[in-house]
Design an enzyme around this catalytic site. Structure first.
Site, PDB file in Angstrom:
ATOM      1  N   ASP A 185       3.655   3.911   3.255  1.00 24.66           N
ATOM      2  CA  ASP A 185       4.454   4.878   2.510  1.00 24.66           C
ATOM      3  C   ASP A 185       3.800   5.116   1.156  1.00 24.66           C
ATOM      4  OD1 ASP A 185       6.452   6.580   1.740  1.00 24.66           O
ATOM      5  OD2 ASP A 185       8.012   5.064   1.554  1.00 24.66           O
ATOM      6  N   ASP A 220       3.800  11.917   3.658  1.00 20.71           N
ATOM      7  CA  ASP A 220       3.476  10.723   2.870  1.00 20.71           C
ATOM      8  C   ASP A 220       3.814   9.392   3.540  1.00 20.71           C
ATOM      9  OD1 ASP A 220       6.201  11.064   2.705  1.00 20.71           O
ATOM     10  OD2 ASP A 220       6.341  10.614   0.577  1.00 20.71           O
ATOM     11  N   GLU A 221       4.139   9.395   4.828  1.00 22.53           N
ATOM     12  CA  GLU A 221       4.426   8.116   5.467  1.00 22.53           C
ATOM     13  C   GLU A 221       4.129   8.171   6.959  1.00 22.53           C
ATOM     14  OE1 GLU A 221       8.530   6.842   5.807  1.00 22.53           O
ATOM     15  OE2 GLU A 221       9.233   8.881   5.376  1.00 22.53           O
TER      16      GLU A 221
END
Length: 418
Positions: free
Chosen positions: A42, A135-136
């Site tokens: 993350d 983003d993860e």
């Protein structure tokens, strides 16, 4: 291996507080460290971190990425979070909590570019990468020890350091025996964290956590569980299976497994993305159909352009509206043929909008597509001549805009909006 230094990558079976090789205090210690292979990565306050990297003068000031007086916070840096600002918070509230914050509009093209840089590095380590957002992602490094010459934990520590050095932002890692625990672990020591939850302590670790930490448990489900006497994850873990099944059906049994740290889902890189959408919040409420349609068209363009870029088409169109009291209205319609065009999405969303009460004011409108198929199916139906013509025209516009800039081709409706 029961210990790992995140700075020099020393490993050992003892669990010292300080690295015996380089003296660093950043030592990960866990009994199962050498055998776990499922991870969740993350990025830390991703959009804000990218902006701070590109604008060093913002490094030590609170930063909020969002837009408009009536919009919402897309993300914010950790300094702003110390004032109580959070993602999805209304901008007017964020400004009150942190009036000294610098506010920037999001630059999603830049964020997508940086996301690709990060996850290209991840995919160099394993093909089993399941993205959740820009983003993860989850990744499965099980069985890669021989390939990389080190257990997954060491490979992940090296990846974390490489991203920070090369991309210029930090990420947090969660390592565990399954996806559910890995995602929880990645959030335990942000930013720049590396946390481990093993199978042995999972049930005890989860026991005191609120039930809302379980995936699939939203605010309504939280209320239902609490009314039934289940306030913590431990309450569900200790519950009678028959009682859970009677009250909540198969979902109750699924929650019982999660509450005991059990998750059989595999990391699936082919798992379909659920929806691609875009939305905008108005500075003032809008209630005239033509004004709402003017806001709707560029959103449809944005969604369709993204589908074409990814080579997919959507079978289900979505409309989202938010009233002044923040109540959300969602409508959807299955299309006769999959589409990649703004023309089709706008036409359907416009019809869905027309079915809503006349004169009702709204503060937000959004459009999206879901139920994706390969882009080759767009307009492939024998009777979809109109869709094929629209797709050909919009692809031509894509080429012109790529060559001469976004302003090279502007529709009449977009000019009216401006």
């Amino acid at each position: 291996m029961k210990a790992l230094c995140r700075d020099c990558f020393w490993t050992g079976d003892e669990q010292p507080r300080r690295c015996p090789s380089c003296g660093s205090m950043r030592v990960v210690r866990h009994e199962e460290l050498g055998v776990l292979g499922i991870a969740h990565l993350d990025c830390d306050a991703f959009y804000a971190s990218v902006e701070k990297r590109d604008r060093p003068e913002l490094r030590d000031v609170p930063l909020i990425v969002g837009g408009g007086v009536r919009g919402v916070v897309t993300t914010c840096c950790y300094i702003a979070r110390m004032s109580g600002v959070r993602s999805a918070m209304p901008m007017f509230r964020a400004r009150k909590l942190c009036p000294q914050a610098t506010i920037l509009k999001p630059d999603f093209q830049k964020y997508r570019t940086e996301s690709r840089r990060i996850f290209d590095k991840v995919r160099d380590l394993t093909p089993l990468v399941q993205g959740l957002s820009l983003d993860e992602a989850w990744m499965d490094l099980s069985g890669t020890e021989r390939l990389h010459g080190a257990p997954p934990a060491v490979t992940l520590a090296r990846l974390q350091a490489d991203i920070e050095a090369d991309v210029g932002i930090t990420v947090s890692i969660g390592l565990a025996p399954n996806k559910f625990l890995a995602k929880i672990a990645s959030d335990l020591d942000k930013p720049r964290g590396f946390s481990v939850i093993g199978a042995a302590e999972a049930t005890a670790f989860l026991a005191t956590r609120p039930v809302g930490i379980l995936p699939g448990v939203g605010p309504v489900m939280v209320q239902s569980l609490e009314k039934s006497g289940y306030r913590t994850v431990g309450d569900i873990a200790r519950a009678d299976l028959r009682d859970l099944a009677d009250r909540f059906g198969q979902h109750g049994l699924h929650l019982h497994r999660l509450a005991n740290g059990q998750d059989s889902r595999s990391v699936n890189p082919n798992e379909a993305r659920k929806t691609i959408s875009a939305e905008t919040t108005f500075n003032e409420d809008l209630n005239r159909a033509e004004d709402l349609e003017d806001q709707l068209w560029p959103l449809c363009e944005k969604v369709a352009r993204q589908l074409r870029a990814e080579g997919i088409a959507g079978r289900v169109a979505h409309l989202k509206l938010r009233r002044p009291d923040f109540q959300i209205v969602t409508r959807r319609r299955t299309l006769p043929v999959p589409t990649q065009t703004a023309k089709t999405l706008f036409a359907v969303a416009r019809e869905l909008l027309a079915a809503e009460p006349k004169g009702q004011p709204y503060r937000l409108i959004g459009a999206g597509l879901s139920d994706f198929v390969d882009g080759q199916e767009a307009g492939a139906d024998f009777f979809a001549e109109g869709e094929r013509r629209a797709l050909k025209g919009e692809k031509a516009v894509d080429i012109l805009r790529a060559k001469f800039g976004k302003g090279a081709v502007v529709t009449g409706r977009a000019l009216k909006k401006e």
